[in-house]
Design a protein around this motif. Sequence first.
Motif, PDB file in Angstrom:
ATOM      1  N   UNK B  77     -35.370  61.875 -89.176  1.00  0.00           N
ATOM      2  CA  UNK B  77     -34.074  62.590 -88.600  1.00  0.00           C
ATOM      3  C   UNK B  77     -34.247  62.958 -87.028  1.00  0.00           C
ATOM      4  N   UNK B  78     -35.101  62.277 -86.594  1.00  0.00           N
ATOM      5  CA  UNK B  78     -35.356  62.517 -84.939  1.00  0.00           C
ATOM      6  C   UNK B  78     -33.990  62.505 -84.252  1.00  0.00           C
ATOM      7  N   UNK B  79     -33.602  63.384 -83.407  1.00  0.00           N
ATOM      8  CA  UNK B  79     -32.355  63.286 -82.468  1.00  0.00           C
ATOM      9  C   UNK B  79     -32.521  62.116 -81.818  1.00  0.00           C
ATOM     10  N   UNK B  80     -31.235  61.560 -81.345  1.00  0.00           N
ATOM     11  CA  UNK B  80     -31.319  60.304 -80.391  1.00  0.00           C
ATOM     12  C   UNK B  80     -31.770  60.556 -79.215  1.00  0.00           C
ATOM     13  N   UNK B  81     -31.490  61.895 -78.772  1.00  0.00           N
ATOM     14  CA  UNK B  81     -32.000  62.292 -77.426  1.00  0.00           C
ATOM     15  C   UNK B  81     -33.555  62.142 -77.047  1.00  0.00           C
ATOM     16  N   UNK B  82     -34.293  62.860 -78.404  1.00  0.00           N
ATOM     17  CA  UNK B  82     -35.696  62.833 -78.409  1.00  0.00           C
ATOM     18  C   UNK B  82     -36.171  61.238 -78.518  1.00  0.00           C
ATOM     19  N   UNK B  83     -35.222  60.701 -79.130  1.00  0.00           N
ATOM     20  CA  UNK B  83     -35.723  59.443 -79.779  1.00  0.00           C
ATOM     21  C   UNK B  83     -35.644  58.366 -78.338  1.00  0.00           C
ATOM     22  N   UNK B  84     -35.017  58.697 -77.241  1.00  0.00           N
ATOM     23  CA  UNK B  84     -35.173  57.962 -75.858  1.00  0.00           C
ATOM     24  C   UNK B  84     -36.571  58.429 -75.406  1.00  0.00           C
ATOM     25  N   UNK B 214     -37.046  52.811 -72.800  1.00  0.00           N
ATOM     26  CA  UNK B 214     -36.076  53.715 -72.819  1.00  0.00           C
ATOM     27  C   UNK B 214     -34.475  53.101 -72.905  1.00  0.00           C
ATOM     28  N   UNK B 215     -34.575  51.832 -72.224  1.00  0.00           N
ATOM     29  CA  UNK B 215     -33.485  51.181 -72.295  1.00  0.00           C
ATOM     30  C   UNK B 215     -32.890  50.737 -73.612  1.00  0.00           C
ATOM     31  N   UNK B 216     -33.965  50.289 -74.289  1.00  0.00           N
ATOM     32  CA  UNK B 216     -33.722  49.906 -75.680  1.00  0.00           C
ATOM     33  C   UNK B 216     -33.286  50.774 -76.548  1.00  0.00           C
TER      34      UNK B 216
END
Lengths: 244, 316
Positions: B77-84, B214-216
């Motif tokens: 459940x990692x947030x997309x922002x941290x996912x970057x 990062x782009x991906x």
Amino acid sequence: MTNTPQQTSLLQARNLSMAFGGLDVFKDISLDIFEHQIVALIGPNGAGKTTLINCITGVYKPTEGNIAFQGKPISGLRPHQICRAGIGRTYQIPRPFMNMTVLQNLQVCAKPGEKDFRRLLDLAGLWEKRHRLAKALTFQERRLLELSRALSVNPKLLLLDETIAGLNPSETKDMMTILKRIHSEFKVTILWVEHVMSAIMETAHHIFCLHQGALIAEGSPADIANNDKVIEAYLGEEYKFQEK
Amino acid sequence: MKKNEIIVAVTIIVLGLIAPKVLPSVWITVLSMAFYYAILTIGWNIIFGYTGLFSYGHAAFPAIGGYTSALLAQHIGLSPFLGLLAGAFIAGLLGIVIGLLILRVHGFYLCLVTWAFAEVVNVIITAEHQITGGTGGLLAPTFFSGPNAELFGYFMGLGLMMFAFLISILLYHSRWGLNLFAVRDDIDAAESMGIKTRFWKVFGFAFGCSLAGLAGAYFAHFLGLIDPGIGGLDQMGYVCLIVIIGGLGTVYGPILGSFFVVITKELISGYASGYSLLIFSVIMILAVRFLSGGFMEIIQVISPRLNNRYLKFVNK
């Protein structure tokens, strides 16, 4: 030029051998380079002069023997470590970083924080062209750029590989003046591989002659000019007559 | 940073902020894809344009970044922002590993090794369908939800692209960048001149890969879906195309190329969508033959002349 008797050994090579596969390039060479001298290394094509330079700078690892620089062993170190220890070099065919500007060529090699490149580029006459790309320079300018780049690492010993080969007489004269200035102003010792005998006789304090992978003679320019082995292997009989 | 670069950066930001107001809403997605390609190709520009390593496996790294982020979001459940960040980090880490592997290969062989790596990544993603969803792809949470989600995602992309652009400019003018250029121009001479070429080779490679990661991750969370197509060979073709027609080794090239390619692709999709690759191939051949510096070459030739005209005009 007078031979100043300086007896501090800067670079010592002991029993150096280099072989590629089964082919010996040179065998059992020992030489000393003393501080503040201009030392020339001569010999016919294929004698192993450039390979010797490559061994000193760490491009090749000598198959046998040791090299010590300022008393510390350097054989086996990576080329960039040897460079940082105080040995700069130039190439037979100039190899500056072609797509970088003249100034960047020096900045990238010098110690971080070093800012004063004016002196080096003035010496090479390239200060006005410092923002040009290296590939836009003429052959001689590239060679001068390479020379000042080698000085930008603040070397104690400078290895020059045929610095005046391919230059015309007036360019040769300029280059000789610059080499003498480098020697006197920057207090560097120079090991110089060269074929142009007149230039060597005029400048060098000490000459080594390499022939078929062996050191056949060493001494002052006058000794070398009259050494029978050198005349036979390299200079030719006519040279003897000319000198006399 | 130089004056020109600040002007260009500000112009891009202003245009990027105005664009959603004046363009039809379909263009938000199109321009977001341009942002994605810009970040991706800024990375490749650092690898090939700055450091001189012709990596043909660059498309694998957005796949790695995207899947990393999507899987982390799904499982912990990692947030997309941290996912970057996670995507960039894992891609960078793998970049270091591959960078160490390719230390001893040059030119064509480097190209083959990296290409093989990309194929391996692609096969693993397709084959491990219990984990990655196989060819069907993997759902990923979007950055924002609600009616304006796509618009916010667009601004997110604009911000990330400007971040990548800023980094590539700073690198270009820094001492680190000079080391990379020296490795590109003559690796042996660089080594003999006291530059730690092994370190800088790996650094340049991993740095570019990290931007690709990062782009991906951005791609995955913007569309809400990631599939193996992101790491395909055609994507690698686009990367080469974009950087070469934009201007290899320049800071603006990748951005210029990305917008040109993505916008052109969208414009011709109505008439001749099947032919877009053909058209781009022709453009690439022409660019390589007649304009090896890409669009930046035109700009570099024209801008001093315009500047002179301007000065004359002002002095009158």
